[in-house]
Scaffold this active site. Structure first.
Site, PDB file in Angstrom:
ATOM      1  N   LYS A   1      -3.718  -4.563 -12.855  1.00 34.74           N
ATOM      2  CA  LYS A   1      -3.172  -5.012 -11.567  1.00 34.74           C
ATOM      3  C   LYS A   1      -3.573  -6.461 -11.328  1.00 34.74           C
ATOM      4  O   LYS A   1      -4.741  -6.827 -11.483  1.00 34.74           O
ATOM      5  CB  LYS A   1      -3.670  -4.122 -10.432  1.00 34.74           C
ATOM      6  CG  LYS A   1      -3.038  -4.454  -9.079  1.00 34.74           C
ATOM      7  CD  LYS A   1      -3.369  -3.388  -8.052  1.00 34.74           C
ATOM      8  CE  LYS A   1      -2.761  -3.728  -6.694  1.00 34.74           C
ATOM      9  NZ  LYS A   1      -1.283  -3.837  -6.745  1.00 34.74           N
TER      10      LYS A   1
ATOM     11  N   PRO B   1       4.141  -1.715   0.251  1.00 32.68           N
ATOM     12  CA  PRO B   1       2.960  -1.817  -0.605  1.00 32.68           C
ATOM     13  C   PRO B   1       2.696  -0.533  -1.372  1.00 32.68           C
ATOM     14  O   PRO B   1       2.062  -0.549  -2.426  1.00 32.68           O
ATOM     15  CB  PRO B   1       1.828  -2.101   0.386  1.00 32.68           C
ATOM     16  CG  PRO B   1       2.491  -2.580   1.629  1.00 32.68           C
ATOM     17  CD  PRO B   1       3.808  -1.871   1.671  1.00 32.68           C
ATOM     18  N   ASN B   2       3.169   0.596  -0.829  1.00 35.36           N
ATOM     19  CA  ASN B   2       2.914   1.886  -1.464  1.00 35.36           C
ATOM     20  C   ASN B   2       4.046   2.843  -1.123  1.00 35.36           C
ATOM     21  O   ASN B   2       4.414   2.977   0.043  1.00 35.36           O
ATOM     22  CB  ASN B   2       1.575   2.452  -0.987  1.00 35.36           C
ATOM     23  CG  ASN B   2       1.016   3.502  -1.917  1.00 35.36           C
ATOM     24  OD1 ASN B   2       1.715   4.432  -2.304  1.00 35.36           O
ATOM     25  ND2 ASN B   2      -0.250   3.364  -2.284  1.00 35.36           N
TER      26      ASN B   2
ATOM     27  N   HIS C   1      -7.811   0.402  -8.482  1.00 40.05           N
ATOM     28  CA  HIS C   1      -6.587   0.403  -9.276  1.00 40.05           C
ATOM     29  C   HIS C   1      -6.903   0.162 -10.753  1.00 40.05           C
ATOM     30  O   HIS C   1      -8.010  -0.235 -11.111  1.00 40.05           O
ATOM     31  CB  HIS C   1      -5.619  -0.680  -8.791  1.00 40.05           C
ATOM     32  CG  HIS C   1      -4.929  -0.335  -7.515  1.00 40.05           C
ATOM     33  ND1 HIS C   1      -5.537  -0.462  -6.279  1.00 40.05           N
ATOM     34  CD2 HIS C   1      -3.681   0.141  -7.276  1.00 40.05           C
ATOM     35  CE1 HIS C   1      -4.687  -0.094  -5.332  1.00 40.05           C
ATOM     36  NE2 HIS C   1      -3.560   0.285  -5.912  1.00 40.05           N
ATOM     37  N   HIS C   2      -5.885   0.373 -11.572  1.00 38.85           N
ATOM     38  CA  HIS C   2      -5.979   0.099 -13.007  1.00 38.85           C
ATOM     39  C   HIS C   2      -6.284  -1.382 -13.234  1.00 38.85           C
ATOM     40  O   HIS C   2      -6.010  -2.230 -12.371  1.00 38.85           O
ATOM     41  CB  HIS C   2      -4.669   0.480 -13.694  1.00 38.85           C
ATOM     42  CG  HIS C   2      -3.469  -0.214 -13.108  1.00 38.85           C
ATOM     43  ND1 HIS C   2      -3.015  -1.436 -13.567  1.00 38.85           N
ATOM     44  CD2 HIS C   2      -2.647   0.143 -12.086  1.00 38.85           C
ATOM     45  CE1 HIS C   2      -1.963  -1.808 -12.864  1.00 38.85           C
ATOM     46  NE2 HIS C   2      -1.713  -0.868 -11.957  1.00 38.85           N
TER      47      HIS C   2
ATOM     48  N   GLY D   1      12.211  -5.330 -13.850  1.00 32.84           N
ATOM     49  CA  GLY D   1      10.864  -5.026 -14.325  1.00 32.84           C
ATOM     50  C   GLY D   1      10.800  -3.657 -14.967  1.00 32.84           C
ATOM     51  O   GLY D   1       9.784  -2.959 -14.868  1.00 32.84           O
TER      52      GLY D   1
ATOM     53  N   GLY E   1      -1.817  -4.473  -1.989  1.00 28.28           N
ATOM     54  CA  GLY E   1      -0.944  -4.469  -0.823  1.00 28.28           C
ATOM     55  C   GLY E   1      -1.262  -3.329   0.115  1.00 28.28           C
ATOM     56  O   GLY E   1      -1.191  -3.474   1.343  1.00 28.28           O
TER      57      GLY E   1
END
EC number: 1.17.1.8
Length: 263
Positions: free
Chosen positions: A156, A123-124, A152-153, A7, A162
């Protein structure tokens, strides 16, 4: 360590590539994109001085390059299958893609342990966000009335995030069950009160200009407590990613959550 990035054209994946290049003990050996136009990353102006192959097939990359670790920041649609493929090839994995179910995490952990390799799903990866979750978990013992707002942006794909789900899971471990809101409340517009997890409400905001933000709001008679974390730039996640890559060398199982490898 020889690291591949899955990715790599996404915002997070792009930042991971730059991080691997900066770290003296990490070597970028391959990148993956679902529909690559390039055969080598040096066809991109920003990386013109490099010689790193671009792959469109994960199994092909794993078999040809044999990296020590793959960092995956893709989409919830392919995150599980990618991670399973990586582990089945006996390669370590660091995964920032979200949307895994508890059953999927359990299955992936079984594969990692059978191969005796380390993996981490988080998740972060921002240390501040991990601390925010830990603080919220502690506060929930004393403030059971709580709601989560995660922002969030607008690109997403999953909601709640998450991080929002992980925060709720951690608070549920210490919190007395309370169904948040009035017993007879009515939503005039469906979904107005947000998603529900163990009686807690989670609200998702998606707007351009945002990166990753979350506040956990506690209420009690005569007082309130708000715990908030903001990531203004994706570089905030990179120290956690680099730490996780190195940590997989010491593991023979899959760990869920960055907090579980922090001292």
């Amino acid at each position: 360590m020889r690291v591949a990035v899955s990715g790599f054209k996404g915002r997070m994946g792009h930042e991971v590539v730059k991080t691997v290049l900066r770290e003296a003990d990490l070597e970028l050996v391959a990148v993956l994109d679902h529909e690559p136009k390039e055969k080598n990353i040096n066809e991109m102006v920003e990386f013109s001085s490099l010689d790193v192959p671009v792959f469109g097939n994960l199994s092909e990359m794993l078999e040809e390059i044999k990296p020590d670790c793959v960092v995956d920041f893709t989409t919830p649609k392919v995150g599980y299958s990618n991670t399973k493929t990586i582990l089945e090839h006996g390669v370590r994995a660091v995964v920032g893609t979200t949307g895994f179910t508890p059953e999927q995490i359990s299955e992936l952990r079984t594969i990692a342990e059978s191969k005796k390799i380390g993996a981490l799903i988080a998740p972060n990866f921002a240390v501040g966000a991990v601390l925010m979750m830990q603080f919220a978990q502690k506060a929930a013992k004393y403030f059971p009335n709580v709601e989560i707002i995660e922002l969030h942006h607008d690109n997403k794909l999953d909601a709640p995030s998450g991080t929002g789900v992980k925060t709720a899971e951690m608070m549920a471990e210490t919190r007395e069950f309370v169904k948040q809101g009035a017993a007879d409340e009515v939503e005039l517009i469906e979904g107005a009160r947000g998603a529900e997890y163990e009686g807690m409400r989670i609200h998702s905001v998606r707007l351009p200009g945002l990166v990753a933000h979350q506040e956990v709001i506690f209420g009690a008679e005569g007082q309130g407590l708000t715990i908030r974390h903001d990531s203004y730039d994706r570089i905030s996640f990179m120290s956690g990613v680099a730490l996780s890559v190195r940590k997989t060398k010491e593991l023979e199982t899959l760990i869920y959550g960055l907090e579980n490898i922090l001292d």
